[in-house]
Design a protein around this motif. Structure first.
Motif, PDB file in Angstrom:
ATOM      1  N   PRO A  62       0.819  -1.216   0.000  1.00  0.00           N
ATOM      2  CA  PRO A  62       0.000   0.000   0.000  1.00  0.00           C
ATOM      3  C   PRO A  62       0.850   1.262   0.000  1.00  0.00           C
ATOM      4  CG  PRO A  62       0.036  -0.974   2.182  1.00  0.00           C
ATOM      5  CD  PRO A  62       0.752  -1.933   1.266  1.00  0.00           C
ATOM      6  N   GLU A  63       0.320   2.302  -0.612  1.00  0.00           N
ATOM      7  CA  GLU A  63       1.003   3.588  -0.572  1.00  0.00           C
ATOM      8  C   GLU A  63       0.908   4.161   0.831  1.00  0.00           C
ATOM      9  OE1 GLU A  63      -2.258   6.800  -1.851  1.00  0.00           O
ATOM     10  OE2 GLU A  63      -1.759   5.372  -3.425  1.00  0.00           O
ATOM     11  N   ALA A  64       1.883   4.965   1.188  1.00  0.00           N
ATOM     12  CA  ALA A  64       1.864   5.607   2.504  1.00  0.00           C
ATOM     13  C   ALA A  64       0.736   6.630   2.534  1.00  0.00           C
ATOM     14  CB  ALA A  64       3.203   6.284   2.766  1.00  0.00           C
ATOM     15  N   ALA A  65      -0.143   6.505   3.505  1.00  0.00           N
ATOM     16  CA  ALA A  65      -1.249   7.452   3.670  1.00  0.00           C
ATOM     17  C   ALA A  65      -1.602   7.461   5.148  1.00  0.00           C
ATOM     18  CB  ALA A  65      -2.442   7.044   2.810  1.00  0.00           C
ATOM     19  N   TYR A  66      -1.034   8.390   5.879  1.00  0.00           N
ATOM     20  CA  TYR A  66      -1.159   8.397   7.334  1.00  0.00           C
ATOM     21  C   TYR A  66      -2.615   8.386   7.801  1.00  0.00           C
ATOM     22  CZ  TYR A  66      -0.651   9.551  12.208  1.00  0.00           C
ATOM     23  OH  TYR A  66      -0.727   9.522  13.569  1.00  0.00           O
ATOM     24  N   GLY A  67      -3.484   9.098   7.146  1.00  0.00           N
ATOM     25  CA  GLY A  67      -4.868   9.206   7.579  1.00  0.00           C
ATOM     26  C   GLY A  67      -5.710   7.972   7.324  1.00  0.00           C
ATOM     27  N   ARG A  68      -5.251   7.078   6.474  1.00  0.00           N
ATOM     28  CA  ARG A  68      -6.031   5.881   6.147  1.00  0.00           C
ATOM     29  C   ARG A  68      -5.686   4.771   7.136  1.00  0.00           C
ATOM     30  NH1 ARG A  68      -4.024   3.958   1.126  1.00  0.00           N
ATOM     31  NH2 ARG A  68      -2.577   2.784   2.398  1.00  0.00           N
ATOM     32  N   HIS A  69      -6.710   4.246   7.784  1.00  0.00           N
ATOM     33  CA  HIS A  69      -6.499   3.100   8.659  1.00  0.00           C
ATOM     34  C   HIS A  69      -7.818   2.386   8.898  1.00  0.00           C
ATOM     35  CE1 HIS A  69      -7.816   5.924  11.808  1.00  0.00           C
ATOM     36  NE2 HIS A  69      -8.043   4.870  12.577  1.00  0.00           N
ATOM     37  N   TRP A  70      -7.716   1.206   9.447  1.00  0.00           N
ATOM     38  CA  TRP A  70      -8.882   0.405   9.818  1.00  0.00           C
ATOM     39  C   TRP A  70      -8.876   0.273  11.327  1.00  0.00           C
ATOM     40  CZ3 TRP A  70      -5.681  -0.475   5.760  1.00  0.00           C
ATOM     41  CH2 TRP A  70      -6.259  -0.432   4.491  1.00  0.00           C
ATOM     42  N   CYS A  71     -10.021   0.542  11.939  1.00  0.00           N
ATOM     43  CA  CYS A  71     -10.121   0.486  13.388  1.00  0.00           C
ATOM     44  C   CYS A  71     -11.089  -0.627  13.791  1.00  0.00           C
ATOM     45  CB  CYS A  71     -10.604   1.826  13.926  1.00  0.00           C
ATOM     46  SG  CYS A  71     -10.638   1.871  15.725  1.00  0.00           S
ATOM     47  N   PHE A  72     -10.638  -1.466  14.702  1.00  0.00           N
ATOM     48  CA  PHE A  72     -11.427  -2.592  15.186  1.00  0.00           C
ATOM     49  C   PHE A  72     -11.889  -2.312  16.609  1.00  0.00           C
ATOM     50  CE2 PHE A  72      -8.236  -4.162  12.181  1.00  0.00           C
ATOM     51  CZ  PHE A  72      -9.092  -4.656  11.206  1.00  0.00           C
ATOM     52  N   LYS A  73     -13.146  -2.636  16.905  1.00  0.00           N
ATOM     53  CA  LYS A  73     -13.695  -2.407  18.241  1.00  0.00           C
ATOM     54  C   LYS A  73     -13.225  -3.475  19.208  1.00  0.00           C
ATOM     55  CE  LYS A  73     -17.806   0.093  16.997  1.00  0.00           C
ATOM     56  NZ  LYS A  73     -19.248   0.208  17.115  1.00  0.00           N
ATOM     57  N   ALA A  74     -12.901  -3.026  20.398  1.00  0.00           N
ATOM     58  CA  ALA A  74     -12.562  -3.920  21.503  1.00  0.00           C
ATOM     59  C   ALA A  74     -13.602  -3.707  22.598  1.00  0.00           C
ATOM     60  CB  ALA A  74     -11.168  -3.609  22.033  1.00  0.00           C
ATOM     61  N   GLN A  75     -13.960  -4.765  23.274  1.00  0.00           N
ATOM     62  CA  GLN A  75     -14.929  -4.664  24.364  1.00  0.00           C
ATOM     63  C   GLN A  75     -14.273  -4.202  25.663  1.00  0.00           C
ATOM     64  OE1 GLN A  75     -18.263  -4.927  23.831  1.00  0.00           O
ATOM     65  NE2 GLN A  75     -17.502  -4.990  21.731  1.00  0.00           N
ATOM     66  N   LEU A  76     -12.989  -4.469  25.801  1.00  0.00           N
ATOM     67  CA  LEU A  76     -12.254  -4.146  27.023  1.00  0.00           C
ATOM     68  C   LEU A  76     -10.935  -3.458  26.673  1.00  0.00           C
ATOM     69  CD1 LEU A  76     -12.659  -7.615  28.752  1.00  0.00           C
ATOM     70  CD2 LEU A  76     -13.965  -5.538  29.280  1.00  0.00           C
TER      71      LEU A  76
END
Length: 130
Positions: A62-76
């Motif tokens: 992937p190209e460098a793109a600081y603002g692009r990310h995937w966030c996963f929910k954690a319960q704790l």
């Protein structure tokens, strides 16, 4: 909001132990893997429309793109910590240690990693006392 997401990696066999580790830390089930895919979570259907599915596929680095990310929910919050430690142990790199991030809201507890290809991923727990 999301039904499913696909992430590309340049080497699926290198990515697999990393994603196995971080998804296990978040209690996300690995569904299957093959030469050209790894899948986690569960696909939606008519009886379960609120499920979420993650697919890892081969592709270019992937190209460098600081603002692009995937966030996963954690319960704790402990899962956020475990996500970060597991990712570092499985070939990822630190992109933000676990901790409160009050700029988002007072209880936002998150951690950031880069996968072996440089994809930026995050885990977050929004609970007040988790």
């Amino acid at each position: 909001m999301l039904d499913h997401v696909s992430i590309t990696v340049s080497n699926i066999r290198v990515a697999e132990p990393f994603y196995d580790a971080v998804m296990a830390a978040l209690a996300v089930t690995k569904m299957s893997s093959g030469e050209t895919w790894i899948s986690y979570g569960e696909r939606c259907d008519a009886d379960h429309p609120d499920l979420t599915y993650l697919l890892i596929r081969p592709g270019p680095v992937p190209e460098a793109a600081y603002g692009r990310h995937w966030c996963f929910k954690a319960q704790l919050r402990e899962q956020v910590d475990a996500f970060w430690r597991a990712g570092l142990s499985a070939g990822g790199s630190d992109d933000g240690a676990p901790g409160l991030r009050p700029e988002y809201h007072p209880h936002y507890y998150g951690a950031f990693l880069r996968d072996p290809d440089g994809n930026r991923i995050e885990a977050v727990c929004h609970r007040r006392f988790a």
